[in-house]
Design a protein around this motif. Sequence first.
Motif, PDB file in Angstrom:
ATOM      1  N   ILE A 108       0.849  -1.179   0.000  1.00  0.00           N
ATOM      2  CA  ILE A 108       0.000   0.000   0.000  1.00  0.00           C
ATOM      3  C   ILE A 108       0.887   1.232   0.000  1.00  0.00           C
ATOM      4  CG2 ILE A 108      -0.220   0.012   2.526  1.00  0.00           C
ATOM      5  CD1 ILE A 108      -3.109   1.135   2.051  1.00  0.00           C
ATOM      6  N   ASN A 109       0.461   2.239  -0.736  1.00  0.00           N
ATOM      7  CA  ASN A 109       1.286   3.433  -0.940  1.00  0.00           C
ATOM      8  C   ASN A 109       0.443   4.691  -0.815  1.00  0.00           C
ATOM      9  OD1 ASN A 109       1.664   5.500  -3.407  1.00  0.00           O
ATOM     10  ND2 ASN A 109       3.675   5.035  -2.582  1.00  0.00           N
ATOM     11  N   TYR A 110       1.038   5.716  -0.226  1.00  0.00           N
ATOM     12  CA  TYR A 110       0.469   7.057  -0.292  1.00  0.00           C
ATOM     13  C   TYR A 110       1.533   7.979  -0.869  1.00  0.00           C
ATOM     14  CZ  TYR A 110      -1.130  11.727   0.814  1.00  0.00           C
ATOM     15  OH  TYR A 110      -1.497  13.043   0.712  1.00  0.00           O
ATOM     16  N   SER A 111       1.165   8.751  -1.895  1.00  0.00           N
ATOM     17  CA  SER A 111       2.103   9.668  -2.535  1.00  0.00           C
ATOM     18  C   SER A 111       1.507  11.065  -2.583  1.00  0.00           C
ATOM     19  CB  SER A 111       2.439   9.219  -3.960  1.00  0.00           C
ATOM     20  OG  SER A 111       3.144   7.995  -3.958  1.00  0.00           O
ATOM     21  N   TYR A 112       2.348  12.047  -2.328  1.00  0.00           N
ATOM     22  CA  TYR A 112       1.980  13.449  -2.470  1.00  0.00           C
ATOM     23  C   TYR A 112       3.043  14.112  -3.333  1.00  0.00           C
ATOM     24  CZ  TYR A 112       1.670  18.436  -1.471  1.00  0.00           C
ATOM     25  OH  TYR A 112       1.595  19.797  -1.593  1.00  0.00           O
ATOM     26  N   GLY A 113       2.613  14.894  -4.329  1.00  0.00           N
ATOM     27  CA  GLY A 113       3.568  15.548  -5.217  1.00  0.00           C
ATOM     28  C   GLY A 113       3.160  16.963  -5.546  1.00  0.00           C
ATOM     29  N   GLN A 114       4.148  17.747  -5.952  1.00  0.00           N
ATOM     30  CA  GLN A 114       3.907  19.130  -6.348  1.00  0.00           C
ATOM     31  C   GLN A 114       4.774  19.460  -7.552  1.00  0.00           C
ATOM     32  OE1 GLN A 114       4.261  21.963  -3.172  1.00  0.00           O
ATOM     33  NE2 GLN A 114       3.595  23.707  -4.411  1.00  0.00           N
TER      34      GLN A 114
END
Length: 368
Positions: free
Chosen positions: A340-346
Amino acid sequence: ELSPLDISKSRGLYILTKDGLMQLRILGSVRFSALYDFVELPIKNTFNTFQIPTGSDNRKIPNYYNSLSYSRIGFEITRKTAQGNVFIRIETDFNGADGKFRIRHAYGQLGNWLIGQTWSLLTNVSDLPITVDPKGPTGSVKLRTPQVRYSGNNSRNFYWTVGLEYSRVDIDEQAIDTSGISTVQIIPDFTAKIGTQYNFGSIQFSAIVNTISTKDAQSEISNSFGFGGSLSGKIILAKRQKLYFQITSGKSITHFISTFSGAGRDAVLNPQTNKFESLYSLGWFLSFAHFWSNKISTNVSFGFARIFNTSFQTADAYKRSMSISIDAFWNIIEGARIGINYSYGQRWDKGGSTGRASRIWTLFYYDF
């Protein structure tokens, strides 16, 4: 050269001929992924920060997607000869256009020589963190190329390899149509890598010299040279902790950095001269992994990617991006794993416009 999500050497169906001279290994993997995006992204098979919409286009449109396209099947043949073992590997998945077969690996190996398609020498897949995203963290290098390579007689703590590779130059198709200029491949990429392994970890340096050749409407050929290098490895911090790292930079090598794959940013068209000019790029990541037990592991990764813009690029041109991701994996039984993965990007554009995106992603697979 096994990447973290590759099928383990302990899996597969082995068939041996009566004379004992040839062995066939049949291997495969069923892979189901499901994800939920909080901002709609045009590409689903990776969390690509280059693709994050900016400004007024960055709208919160939640959406769900699942896929089996990364399921794999492959064959490995080992044949004993008087000159040594001949090894042949063919591996495919379903991540081609419209879910069709895509060749991942197809090569033969005898002694120090390898001919075919496999990991580029600019990659270091053995020292990548395990992630749900098959492309790895933002700024990482994970590319397979057709190649001819020669590996030295490597010792336990040192190895080196040189090669000639073919990698397709990545230039914006719309700019090609507008200018009437097309790309051609005249000279292969020259690549090399050296590395060492010790009890505290490993380190590898890779280098590339490549050529971008363009042909105008009068069939006149113009050449520009690119180059780049990558430093990567892992450091064993404690019995159950590792730090992975990689930094890659160069000119006309954006297609090697996963964040820019298919973005057409090896070179951009100068509207004043009607010629393509090469771009410099940078990508790097750090990843901290903790192995809680033989079955459970987690890692936290920070990745960064940048293109050094030219003066004639417009304000909406990509400038840089970053991401933070958390991955957790559980080995359910031998050959079966769930992540399971959580990713945040900008993303930031040249003119200062920004955009943000985040994703929750799960992956289940069984290797047989």
